[in-house]
Design a protein around this motif. Structure first.
Motif, PDB file in Angstrom:
ATOM      1  N   ILE A  23       0.843  -1.201   0.000  1.00 53.57           N
ATOM      2  CA  ILE A  23       0.000   0.000   0.000  1.00 53.57           C
ATOM      3  C   ILE A  23       0.875   1.248   0.000  1.00 53.57           C
ATOM      4  CG2 ILE A  23      -1.639   1.354   1.364  1.00 53.57           C
ATOM      5  CD1 ILE A  23      -2.857  -1.302   2.304  1.00 53.57           C
ATOM      6  N   GLN A  24       1.902   1.247   0.854  1.00 55.10           N
ATOM      7  CA  GLN A  24       2.809   2.394   0.910  1.00 55.10           C
ATOM      8  C   GLN A  24       3.482   2.612  -0.445  1.00 55.10           C
ATOM      9  OE1 GLN A  24       4.817   0.748   4.626  1.00 55.10           O
ATOM     10  NE2 GLN A  24       5.065   2.940   4.978  1.00 55.10           N
ATOM     11  N   ALA A  25       3.984   1.528  -1.021  1.00 60.11           N
ATOM     12  CA  ALA A  25       4.694   1.639  -2.290  1.00 60.11           C
ATOM     13  C   ALA A  25       3.755   2.063  -3.423  1.00 60.11           C
ATOM     14  CB  ALA A  25       5.368   0.310  -2.637  1.00 60.11           C
ATOM     15  N   MET A  26       2.526   1.538  -3.424  1.00 58.87           N
ATOM     16  CA  MET A  26       1.593   1.896  -4.488  1.00 58.87           C
ATOM     17  C   MET A  26       1.170   3.360  -4.389  1.00 58.87           C
ATOM     18  SD  MET A  26       1.344  -0.666  -6.452  1.00 58.87           S
ATOM     19  CE  MET A  26      -0.062  -0.175  -7.451  1.00 58.87           C
ATOM     20  N   GLY A  27       1.048   3.874  -3.162  1.00 57.97           N
ATOM     21  CA  GLY A  27       0.729   5.293  -2.998  1.00 57.97           C
ATOM     22  C   GLY A  27       1.825   6.176  -3.560  1.00 57.97           C
ATOM     23  N   LEU A  28       3.068   5.863  -3.212  1.00 59.55           N
ATOM     24  CA  LEU A  28       4.207   6.644  -3.718  1.00 59.55           C
ATOM     25  C   LEU A  28       4.357   6.467  -5.225  1.00 59.55           C
ATOM     26  CD1 LEU A  28       6.637   8.454  -3.181  1.00 59.55           C
ATOM     27  CD2 LEU A  28       7.955   6.399  -2.579  1.00 59.55           C
TER      28      LEU A  28
END
Length: 635
Positions: free
Chosen positions: A329-334
């Motif tokens: 989730i963190q990586a997809m947001g960035l």
């Protein structure tokens, strides 16, 4: 019952088929046993006074009359019991036989709820013996007195308004539109189910998922009492498996093939709070009738367990799955943010601490997803007065191991010049001394991002934001905060998960050493080469603050209630005075630091608790903490 907790119980008696007197004695015995444990709502299985497997014996007038007489005896002999009790029996009304749940309290039958959905498939033939209670709203006669009889009854505790109870019976839960949905919409916070669900391979898992799912869907407590050993095994086996759930969480589960009582402390304040929060929860009293009853309000002796780390699953597999999901989730947001601005570079301030380590790991994963080289990540270490060799070494080695570009910018001289410009005495280690370093670091990161046409990735976590433990316009600011909704206790598990699964022994060693390093902003000079400024010595243990944060923000508990469950949960770790001290600190900081959260940069939501002003927390920056502190003072 204070603070919303009510102990409920589901009991499976050892019945004898068609032996009402024996079954009544067993029911009374179990009521007395539950009374000793402080249960205020007691639920027995379907048709427990006669036994569920009587089949065509239900046509026998003698059996039906005996069941009715036994109900009267149970009511009379438990008149001194301070509880709402549900027992099942066949009951004749207006020339028809119904499968009913009788609600009993203080020597009175408050009402009878007939079963609506009668299964007539497979091994079940209930339509052969019983009539459906759908649409029935009437008065029945029991022992010469009128009793409410209908499927739309809610039993409401007059001196505890949040305790509202409705009943459905076995198959009613298994149908496409369970009556409990209407019960909940009409105001029932607790659903009781009197059941006789036979066993088959795999059925226990489905039964459990039904109860958990219905309690979550209806935002309610759910007590499921199932028939067990003692029923006829002519063609079926009944295995008990009593269940108690609250809003999707299973509070208690009985062992299969064992008659027993299970207890659970249902939190009705939490249920009401959650329903208020969910604006899509539909309320419609319709034609329901509220049936009043009264219980003595007293302290509930809690047996319920509260997870000391509510943001972190206790099961290792669930925890690993959660960690991988959060990293994605963190990586997809960035990834989306970089793709949107056509960015191919990122700048991360790397300190050798937990938060910046996680931010760099997430950024590396993001660049892999984008198909961009990791050397496009500029990891900047900015040593100053408080930097230790250990954190500096870990920051540099971590960057190299991940394949990012390392740049060192020593900010000592720049900060000294700044001190001269503003007239700050370098020997005075006050808040200006500390924050000047944090703001200088942010300025460096922003300017380097401008130079390389990159994006500054923020490192601050949810716990720091809740406490305001960030320098305003210092580490408080970035262009995208990947850790903004990740609490400190979860940050540790994410880094540890990465260390265990990265398949790089040296990288794993670095990450484990980062995990072993005390949490510190490193803004004060070290002592003998070691970190002198430990965050948890100043603001308190993060495991406590994350516990406070979850139950205050996600669940809506009052300070007294949080203190009560914290003392119970951490009794082997902290004394009550310590817990109270840090709880006061938590509330004071949370309210006073809202102005920092009101202007947070964007960041991905990963869980049910965030402090984003655009998301879950719309809080005025000037709200007073007095009410919350006053409640703590009263203790």
């Amino acid at each position: 019952m204070r603070q919303g907790f009510v102990k409920v119980a589901a009991a499976t008696p050892d019945v004898r088929v068609a032996d009402c007197r024996h079954n009544g004695n067993e029911i009374i015995r179990l009521i007395r046993e539950m009374e000793k444990e402080g249960a205020k709502v007691m639920v027995f299985p379907e048709l427990c006074i006669t036994g569920y497997t009587c089949a065509d014996l239900f046509w026998q007038e003698l059996l039906v009359r005996s069941a009715r007489e036994e109900l009267v005896r149970i009511v009379q002999e438990t008149s001194d019991v301070d509880a709402l009790i549900f027992v099942g029996l066949p009951f004749e009304h207006s020339g028809k036989l119904y499968n009913v749940a009788a609600a009993v309290s203080h020597g009175e039958v408050l009402g009878m709820v007939p079963k609506i959905h009668l299964p007539n498939y497979g091994e079940f033939y209930e339509q052969r013996n019983f009539a459906s209670g759908a649409g029935v709203c009437d008065l029945a006669i029991l022992n010469g007195e009128e009793v409410l009889f209908g499927s739309e009854l809610i039993f409401a505790c007059t001196n505890m308004p949040k305790l509202t109870v409705a009943a459905e019976i076995c198959e009613d839960l298994w149908v496409t539109s369970p009556p409990s949905a209407n019960h909940a919409a009409a105001g029932a916070n607790l659903i009781v189910n009197l059941s006789a669900s036979s066993e088959a391979v795999g059925k226990d898992s489905y039964r459990k998922s039904l109860v958990r799912g219905q309690s979550a869907r209806l935002v309610c407590g759910y007590v499921y009492a199932n028939a067990g050993e003692g029923e006829s095994t002519q063609d079926l086996v009944f295995g008990g498996q009593n269940l108690i759930a609250e809003n999707g969480a299973l509070l208690a589960e009985g062992k299969r093939f064992q008659n027993e009582i299970v207890y659970g402390d249902v939190d009705f304040e939490r249920i009401s709070s959650e329903r208020r929060r969910m604006t899509t929860f539909e309320s419609d009293l319709g034609t329901y009738q509220m049936v009043p009853f009264c219980l003595t309000v007293e302290e509930t002796k809690l047996t319920r367990q509260f997870a000391p780390n509510p943001f972190v699953p206790s099961n290792e597999k669930d925890r690993d799955d959660r960690c991988d999901e959060i990293l994605n989730i963190q990586a997809m947001g960035l990834k989306k943010r970089l793709a949107h601005i056509h960015g191919e570079r990122a700048v991360v301030g790397i300190s050798g601490g937990l938060d910046s380590t996680l931010a760099l790991l997430v950024t590396a994963r993001t660049f892999d997803l984008l198909g961009l080289p990791r050397e496009n990540i500029l990891a900047v270490t900015m040593p100053c007065f408080g930097t230790t060799d250990r954190t500096y070494r870990n920051a540099c080695e971590l960057t190299r191991r991940l394949g990012a570009t390392l740049q060192e910018v020593d900010i000592k001289e720049a900060v000294r010049v700044h001190f001269e410009n503003i007239g700050q005495d370098p020997a005075l280690h006050d808040v200006t001394y500390e924050n000047s370093q944090a703001r200088e670091r942010t300025q460096v990161l922003m300017d380097l991002a401008n130079q390389c046409n990159g994006l500054v990735v923020g490192t601050g976590d949810l716990s720091e934001l809740a406490l305001g433990w960030a320098t305003y316009n210092g580490d408080h600011m970035s262009m995208y905060g990947v850790n903004a909704s990740v609490p400190k206790t979860l940050v540790r598990h994410l880094v540890h998960y990465y260390a265990r699964t990265c398949e790089d022994e040296r990288l794993s060693q670095i990450l484990l050493d980062v995990l072993d390093t005390p949490v510190s902003p490193e803004l004060l000079p070290p002592e003998d080469g070691n970190i002198s400024q430990k965050t948890e010595d100043l603001v308190g243990p993060y495991e406590l603050h994350d516990f406070f944060l979850y139950y205050m923000l996600r669940v809506g508990y009052s300070p007294k209630k949080i203190y009560r469950i914290a003392c119970r949960t951490f009794e082997a770790v902290y004394d009550q005075e310590t817990i109270l001290k840090w709880l006061r600190k938590f509330y004071w900081r949370f309210f006073s630091q809202q102005f920092k959260r009101s202007c947070l940069p964007d960041g991905p939501k990963v869980g049910s608790v965030t402090v984003s002003p655009r998301g879950d927390l719309r809080m005025p920056s000037d709200a007073c903490v007095q009410l919350w502190i006053q409640e703590l003072d009263e203790m």
